[in-house]
Design an enzyme around this catalytic site. Structure first.
Site, PDB file in Angstrom:
ATOM      1  N   PRO A 142       0.819  -1.223   0.000  1.00 22.89           N
ATOM      2  CA  PRO A 142       0.000   0.000   0.000  1.00 22.89           C
ATOM      3  C   PRO A 142       0.848   1.266   0.000  1.00 22.89           C
ATOM      4  O   PRO A 142       1.820   1.370   0.738  1.00 22.89           O
ATOM      5  CB  PRO A 142      -0.804  -0.114   1.293  1.00 22.89           C
ATOM      6  CG  PRO A 142      -0.026  -1.032   2.155  1.00 22.89           C
ATOM      7  CD  PRO A 142       0.727  -1.954   1.263  1.00 22.89           C
ATOM      8  N   GLU A 143       0.477   2.189  -0.848  1.00 25.61           N
ATOM      9  CA  GLU A 143       1.128   3.492  -0.908  1.00 25.61           C
ATOM     10  C   GLU A 143       0.062   4.542  -0.592  1.00 25.61           C
ATOM     11  O   GLU A 143      -1.015   4.189  -0.142  1.00 25.61           O
ATOM     12  CB  GLU A 143       1.729   3.682  -2.309  1.00 25.61           C
ATOM     13  CG  GLU A 143       2.687   2.545  -2.665  1.00 25.61           C
ATOM     14  CD  GLU A 143       3.339   2.701  -4.029  1.00 25.61           C
ATOM     15  OE1 GLU A 143       3.164   3.762  -4.664  1.00 25.61           O
ATOM     16  OE2 GLU A 143       4.023   1.760  -4.445  1.00 25.61           O
ATOM     17  N   LYS A 202       2.227   6.873   4.650  1.00 22.49           N
ATOM     18  CA  LYS A 202       1.649   5.539   4.439  1.00 22.49           C
ATOM     19  C   LYS A 202       1.056   4.992   5.738  1.00 22.49           C
ATOM     20  O   LYS A 202       0.893   3.780   5.885  1.00 22.49           O
ATOM     21  CB  LYS A 202       2.722   4.587   3.913  1.00 22.49           C
ATOM     22  CG  LYS A 202       3.311   5.017   2.562  1.00 22.49           C
ATOM     23  CD  LYS A 202       4.385   4.021   2.118  1.00 22.49           C
ATOM     24  CE  LYS A 202       5.188   4.562   0.956  1.00 22.49           C
ATOM     25  NZ  LYS A 202       6.327   3.687   0.629  1.00 22.49           N
ATOM     26  N   ARG A 261      14.530  -2.125  -6.258  1.00 19.17           N
ATOM     27  CA  ARG A 261      13.096  -2.201  -6.541  1.00 19.17           C
ATOM     28  C   ARG A 261      12.864  -2.200  -8.045  1.00 19.17           C
ATOM     29  O   ARG A 261      13.619  -1.568  -8.800  1.00 19.17           O
ATOM     30  CB  ARG A 261      12.358  -0.998  -5.915  1.00 19.17           C
ATOM     31  CG  ARG A 261      12.635  -0.783  -4.433  1.00 19.17           C
ATOM     32  CD  ARG A 261      12.111  -1.919  -3.562  1.00 19.17           C
ATOM     33  NE  ARG A 261      10.681  -2.116  -3.716  1.00 19.17           N
ATOM     34  CZ  ARG A 261       9.748  -1.419  -3.085  1.00 19.17           C
ATOM     35  NH1 ARG A 261      10.093  -0.466  -2.251  1.00 19.17           N
ATOM     36  NH2 ARG A 261       8.464  -1.677  -3.275  1.00 19.17           N
TER      37      ARG A 261
END
Ligand SMILES: [Zn+2]
Length: 262
Positions: free
Chosen positions: A2-3, A55, A250
Site C-alpha cells: 500500500p502506498e 503511508k 526495486r
C-alpha cells in the site's frame, strides 16, 4: 504494497465503518503486530475520526490517544469478523474490523494524545504531496541536493511522504520522464510535468481502487496501472513494449520510447 492512495482508501473506509462509534472490544491476536504501546487502551473510547499521514492510517480516539497502522507489504484493514489472517481485530458499535496481514510485517502503535507529532517527526516524514496541487518548483525544492536518478528519489519519505514504488513508476511514465534521469538534470518543464503526474496518478488510483478491500498487485490484483507490472505489454501512449529494470533494489517499469533518457 500500500502506498498513499491505498492507505487513503483504507483511512476513508475506517472513517466510514467506525467513525463516531465506540470501540467496545479489541483483541491482539498476534502480539508481534504491536510495535508500541497497548492498543487495548482504545477500548471504551469513541473513534472521532480516521485519517492518513504518509503511508500510515490513524484512528483518532479523542483526548486519550491514537491507534496508528502501518501496512508494510501486505497489511490491510477489512470490514469482517477475524479470519486466520487477522493479527488484531476490534468491534465498534455493530462493526467488526480486522487487521489482516499475510506476511506479518505490518505494525500497530498506541500513541497517547500529544505524542503523535513526535512519532512522525522521529520517522522523518516529509510533507504530503496531495490533496493540495503542487507546482514543479515545490518538487524541485523538496528533492534538492539528491544526485541519483529521479524515480528512487521520488520515494524518499523524508523528502515527500507517501510515494512508493508503484506511484513513482507511474508518475515518471505520465510525465514522460526517464526514471533514470539524475535529479540535477531534471528540467523545469519536467518538474512541472512530474508535479501534475503525481497528482493525476493518485487521483486515478483512488477512483479505480476504492472499495471495501484493497487487492495488492503482489497478491494477484490487476491494479489500474499504465506501466507497473506490464512488462512486454504495449505502452498505452506509443505502443512500444514496456520494460523492467531494478533501481535501488526495486522494480521500475517504464517505456523506453516515450521516456527517453536523452
Ligand atoms: Zn511509450
Amino acid at each position: 504494497m500500500p502506498e498513499l492512495p491505498e492507505v487513503e482508501i483504507m483511512s476513508r473506509n475506517l472513517q466510514r465503518w467506525v467513525g463516531g462509534r465506540k470501540v467496545e472490544h479489541l483483541e491482539v491476536v498476534d502480539p508481534r503486530v504491536v510495535a508500541g504501546g497497548d492498543p487495548r487502551l482504545s477500548i471504551g473510547l469513541k473513534v472521532c475520526s480516521a485519517w492518513r499521514r504518509g503511508k500510515y492510517a490513524i484512528l483518532d480516539l479523542g483526548d486519550k490517544g491514537h491507534l496508528v497502522f502501518h501496512f508494510r507489504m501486505t497489511g490491510k484493514v477489512v470490514p469482517r469478523r477475524p479470519t486466520g489472517r487477522a493479527r488484531l481485530w476490534l468491534r465498534a458499535g455493530d462493526r467488526e474490523i480486522a487487521f489482516e496481514d499475510a506476511r506479518c510485517l505490518g505494525q500497530i502503535w498506541w500513541q497517547s494524545v500529544g505524542s503523535l507529532d513526535a512519532f512522525f517527526a522521529a520517522r522523518g516524514l516529509g510533507p504530503e504531496p496531495w490533496p493540495g496541487a503542487k507546482e514543479g518548483e515545490w518538487w524541485s525544492a523538496r528533492l534538492q541536493g539528491l544526485r541519483g536518478p529521479i524515480k528512487p528519489a521520488l520515494m524518499r519519505q523524508e523528502r515527500v511522504a507517501g510515494i512508493g514504488n508503484i506511484l513513482a513508476s507511474e508518475a515518471c511514465w505520465r510525465a514522460s520522464v526517464s526514471p533514470m534521469r539524475p535529479v540535477p538534470e531534471v528540467s523545469e518543464a519536467q518538474w512541472s510535468a512530474l508535479a501534475g503526474a503525481v497528482h493525476e496518478t493518485i487521483e486515478h488510483t483512488l477512483a479505480a481502487e476504492s472499495g471495501d478491500e484493497i487487492v495488492y498487485v503482489n497478491q494477484g490484483g490487476e491494479g489500474s496501472f499504465s506501466v507497473y507490472g506490464r512488462l512486454g505489454k504495449p505502452c498505452a501512449r506509443c505502443g512500444a513494449s514496456i520494460e523492467r529494470m531494478m533501481q535501488s533494489g526495486r522494480a521500475t517499469y517504464w517505456c523506453p520510447a516515450c521516456q527517453p533518457l536523452s
